[in-house]
Design a protein around this motif. Structure first.
Motif, short mmCIF file in Angstrom:
data_model
loop_
_atom_site.label_atom_id
_atom_site.label_comp_id
_atom_site.label_asym_id
_atom_site.label_seq_id
_atom_site.Cartn_x
_atom_site.Cartn_y
_atom_site.Cartn_z
N ASP A 77 0.85 -1.20 0.00
CA ASP A 77 0.00 0.00 0.00
C ASP A 77 0.88 1.23 0.00
OD1 ASP A 77 -1.84 2.01 0.31
OD2 ASP A 77 -2.57 1.36 2.27
N THR A 79 0.21 4.22 0.06
CA THR A 79 -0.26 5.33 0.89
C THR A 79 0.09 5.16 2.36
OG1 THR A 79 -2.44 4.36 1.33
CG2 THR A 79 -2.21 5.65 -0.69
N ASN A 80 0.53 3.97 2.75
CA ASN A 80 0.86 3.70 4.15
C ASN A 80 2.25 4.26 4.47
OD1 ASN A 80 1.57 2.56 6.65
ND2 ASN A 80 0.41 0.70 6.25
N ASN A 232 -6.31 0.28 6.06
CA ASN A 232 -6.17 1.73 6.05
C ASN A 232 -7.08 2.37 7.10
OD1 ASN A 232 -8.77 1.66 4.88
ND2 ASN A 232 -7.92 1.67 2.81
N ALA A 233 -6.92 3.69 7.26
CA ALA A 233 -7.67 4.40 8.30
C ALA A 233 -9.17 4.37 8.05
CB ALA A 233 -7.16 5.84 8.39
N ASN A 259 -2.24 -2.62 12.29
CA ASN A 259 -1.30 -1.55 11.92
C ASN A 259 -1.82 -0.21 12.42
OD1 ASN A 259 -3.23 -0.64 10.08
ND2 ASN A 259 -2.00 -1.02 8.26
N ASP A 260 -0.98 0.79 12.34
CA ASP A 260 -1.32 2.11 12.87
C ASP A 260 -2.42 2.79 12.07
OD1 ASP A 260 0.55 1.85 14.87
OD2 ASP A 260 2.09 3.04 13.86
N GLN A 261 -2.50 2.49 10.77
CA GLN A 261 -3.53 3.10 9.94
C GLN A 261 -4.92 2.73 10.45
OE1 GLN A 261 -1.64 5.34 8.31
NE2 GLN A 261 -2.47 4.87 6.30
#
Length: 348
Positions: A77, A79-80, A232-233, A259-261
């Motif tokens: 990804d 965007t990560n 993702n977020a 993950n942090d997202q």
């Protein structure tokens, strides 16, 4: 004046030769085998190259050698921000050897991964650093048959030792997150993760369950699993509705995100519902991207040495490119729990 000065045509090797008063073959020697050219002549050619701002064309050299001066970096990804830091480690290390890095994005899709592999083969890439969509190494083996060696990144097990790999001990990372939450008194924990065939998601969950079992609880009862299609977020934010389903008495006391997202999305979704973190729910992420320290509250997360991962993967690839006797290696880094404000002791 060269034939291309004042035009939009690129400066060619013939223009450099004319400016320096030498043959095109001499210019080629200066560029590729400077030790064969007398110093006065070499200086004239180098001065002509600088004056004309000549940019060498490596495509012909690539055709002759059968390999380009670029390596591929295929990520899950683009965007990560986790992958951005990994990419910096790969690029810095490749640049030290005069190699360029081509970034490719699978978007966690098998079909896009296969297209990217074919593109690398068509471009005769020198090699590739690959973060696979799943543990199936068929695409990597195909790429190797095309003469493009690859190093697997963020995957622990490589069947048959067919390639080098670099990863973080995700099981230990999951255990660290689980132990932290258990020590804070949390007994109902939701694991929010992506597809089960992603090794990272699977082993982090296994680590969480191992920590719960270590504490004497039944992981089947204490740990609830919610899967998301993407890591993702936006997916994390949407998942909050399912996380909170069942009312205050049944909802989890803590959420461990793969993950942090996802974790940042959970923070946003909780805030939109007027709920507090960690007052109503403790949240743990994974990766320790820069954003984890900037959100409010700061995100407790399991840190990975992102830059070092990329650098180590590229070093292994360079070793394979430069050493006919290269033997595949598996490097595993240790994760580190980073405690911030998104986790707190459970309030009965």
């Amino acid at each position: 004046m060269s034939s291309t000065e004042g035009t939009n045509q690129p400066v060619g090797i013939n223009d450099v030769a004319a400016r320096a008063g030498v043959s095109p073959g001499t210019v080629s020697n200066v560029l590729n085998r400077p030790e064969r050219v007398a110093e006065p002549t070499r200086r004239r050619v180098e001065r002509a190259v600088q004056e004309l701002d000549y940019v060498r064309n490596s495509s012909g050299r690539s055709l002759r050698s059968g390999r380009s001066d670029s390596v591929g970096l295929l990520v899950l990804d683009v965007t990560n921000p986790f992958f951005a830091e990994v990419a910096r480690g790969v690029e810095d290390t490749a640049g030290e050897e005069g190699l360029a890095v081509v970034l490719l994005n699978s978007a966690e899709q098998d079909a896009r991964q296969r297209r990217s592999m074919r593109l690398l083969a068509e471009q005769r890439a020198a090699g590739a650093v690959i973060m696979p969509v799943d543990s199936d190494t068929e695409d990597l083996l195909w790429l190797r048959k095309q003469g493009v060696p690859g190093v697997l990144l963020d995957i622990g097990e490589v069947p048959g030792e067919t390639a080098c790999s670099v990863s973080v001990d995700n099981h230990a990372g999951g255990m660290a997150a689980g132990r932290h939450l258990i020590n804070l008194g949390h007994e109902r924990i939701t694991y929010l993760g992506g597809p089960a065939d992603l090794e990272q998601c699977r082993t982090r969950l296994e680590g969480l369950r191992a920590a719960v079992a270590e504490a004497g609880s039944d992981p089947g009862e204490a740990v609830r699993v919610i899967r998301t299609a993407q890591l993702n977020a936006e997916s994390g934010e949407k998942a909050v509705e399912e996380v909170l389903a069942g009312g205050p008495r049944r909802r989890p006391q803590a959420v461990f995100c793969t993950n942090d997202q996802l974790a940042v999305g959970v923070l946003k979704g909780m805030g939109e519902r007027g709920l507090s973190v960690p007052g109503d729910l403790s949240v743990v992420g994974y990766d320790d991207v820069d954003l984890a320290a900037l959100v409010h509250p700061g995100l407790t997360t399991v840190g990975q040495p992102k830059y070092e991962l990329g650098r180590a993967a590229m070093q292994l690839l360079l070793s394979e490119l430069g050493d006919p006797g290269h033997r595949h290696e598996r490097l595993t880094f240790a994760p580190q729990l980073v405690v911030r404000g998104s986790t707190a002791a459970y309030r009965t």
